[in-house]
Design an enzyme around this catalytic site. Structure first.
Site, short mmCIF file in Angstrom:
data_model
loop_
_atom_site.label_atom_id
_atom_site.label_comp_id
_atom_site.label_asym_id
_atom_site.label_seq_id
_atom_site.Cartn_x
_atom_site.Cartn_y
_atom_site.Cartn_z
N ASP A 40 0.81 -1.22 0.00
CA ASP A 40 0.00 0.00 0.00
C ASP A 40 0.84 1.26 0.00
OD1 ASP A 40 0.86 -0.59 2.63
OD2 ASP A 40 -1.15 -1.19 3.25
N HIS A 95 -7.34 -5.39 9.90
CA HIS A 95 -7.13 -5.13 8.47
C HIS A 95 -5.83 -5.78 8.00
CE1 HIS A 95 -4.92 -0.99 9.18
NE2 HIS A 95 -4.06 -1.97 9.21
C1 F6R Z 1 1.36 -1.79 6.10
C2 F6R Z 1 0.03 -2.40 6.13
C3 F6R Z 1 -0.77 -2.49 7.38
C4 F6R Z 1 0.06 -2.80 8.62
C5 F6R Z 1 -0.83 -2.81 9.86
C6 F6R Z 1 -0.03 -3.03 11.13
O1 F6R Z 1 1.91 -1.81 4.80
O2 F6R Z 1 -0.42 -2.80 5.11
O3 F6R Z 1 -1.75 -3.48 7.21
O4 F6R Z 1 0.69 -4.02 8.46
O5 F6R Z 1 -1.52 -1.60 9.95
O6 F6R Z 1 0.79 -1.92 11.32
P1 F6R Z 1 1.92 -1.94 12.46
O7 F6R Z 1 2.92 -2.95 12.04
O8 F6R Z 1 2.53 -0.55 12.42
O9 F6R Z 1 1.25 -2.26 13.73
#
Ligand code: F6R
Length: 240
Positions: free
Chosen positions: A66, A137
């Site tokens: 993304d 998500h």
């Molecule tokens: C990032 C992405 C998101 C993150 C998720 C967890 O490219 O696609 O789905 O993996 O929001 O984020 P963190 O690792 O910062 O807790």
């Protein structure tokens, strides 16, 4: 679905980095799907160490999940900038083989179609890394996203904007939209690794792994994939 519970963040990173390196050793021209955020930072540090010890990344192709809409590649919070800083510049990636949606494209829908087409034309993703949001998500596919979705422009959930505000000066500066690979695009990867650490992910991990398969819990779709490894630390696994 294989579930690996490890002690802590470092062991999670170690386990995932080993799986990535095994894939690259087996197939030097692997196509990797990559995530950003806090979770994979330890994995990327270890991949840099493996590179310094001789693992060649020059034939690897990458697709990121993304990118924020409206942030240029050189914006410090853009995911292109994150990937350059944490991985690409340090492992000798051929930039032409690194792909991230362009959140500044004049025609965002055309950019989404181009992205899916590009993934298809490289033969698909061999190994997709995923983090998980506290609302379960994957990518930026928020609860309610249809499982058939391809890469698209998405509105970020309030909870995602709150979660990601820590990277910006204030929540007001977090973009409200992103381009995200769709659920279907993610599910087409040949192998998937979902990683999570910390107690704030425990409910999401539980719902994704043990709950009903429903678009309300985007990560639950992974239960339908033939090759998923979930690597979680004890805090994130505390409800399993
Ligand atoms: C990032 C992405 C998101 C993150 C998720 C967890 O490219 O696609 O789905 O993996 O929001 O984020 P963190 O690792 O910062 O807790």
């Amino acid at each position: 679905m294989r579930i690996v519970v490890v002690n802590n963040y470092d062991s999670m990173s170690d386990e995932v980095a080993k799986l990535v390196i095994a894939k690259i050793r087996k197939k030097p021209a692997s196509v990797l799907g990559l995530a950003t955020g806090s979770t994979p930072l330890g994995v990327y540090e270890l991949l840099v160490e493996y590179h310094e010890n001789g693992v060649d990344f020059s034939q690897v192709t990458t697709f990121n999940l993304d990118e924020y809409v409206g942030l240029a590649a050189d914006h410090p919070q853009s995911y292109r900038h994150y990937m350059e800083k944490n991985l690409f510049a340090k492992v000798g990636m051929e930039r032409k083989r690194t792909h991230i949606p362009d959140g500044t494209a004049a025609d965002l829908d055309a950019e989404c179609r181009r992205y899916d087409e590009l993934i298809r034309s490289t033969g698909g993703i061999d190994l997709q890394l995923l983090g998980i949001g506290s609302n379960a998500h994957i990518g930026f596919n928020e609860p309610g996203t249809p499982f058939g979705s391809e890469t698209q422009v998405v509105d970020l959930a309030e909870s995602t904007i709150r979660d990601n505000a820590r990277f910006f000066a204030s929540a007001d500066e977090v973009p409200t939209q992103a381009i995200s690979m769709g659920i279907k695009s993610i599910m087409q990867a040949k192998n998937i690794i979902l990683m999570a650490n910390g107690g704030s992910k425990a409910d999401a991990v539980f719902a994704a792994v043990k709950g009903p398969v429903t678009p309300e819990v985007p990560a639950s779709v992974l239960q339908l994939h033939p090759s998923v490894t979930v690597v979680v630390d004890q805090a994130a696994a505390s409800r399993l």
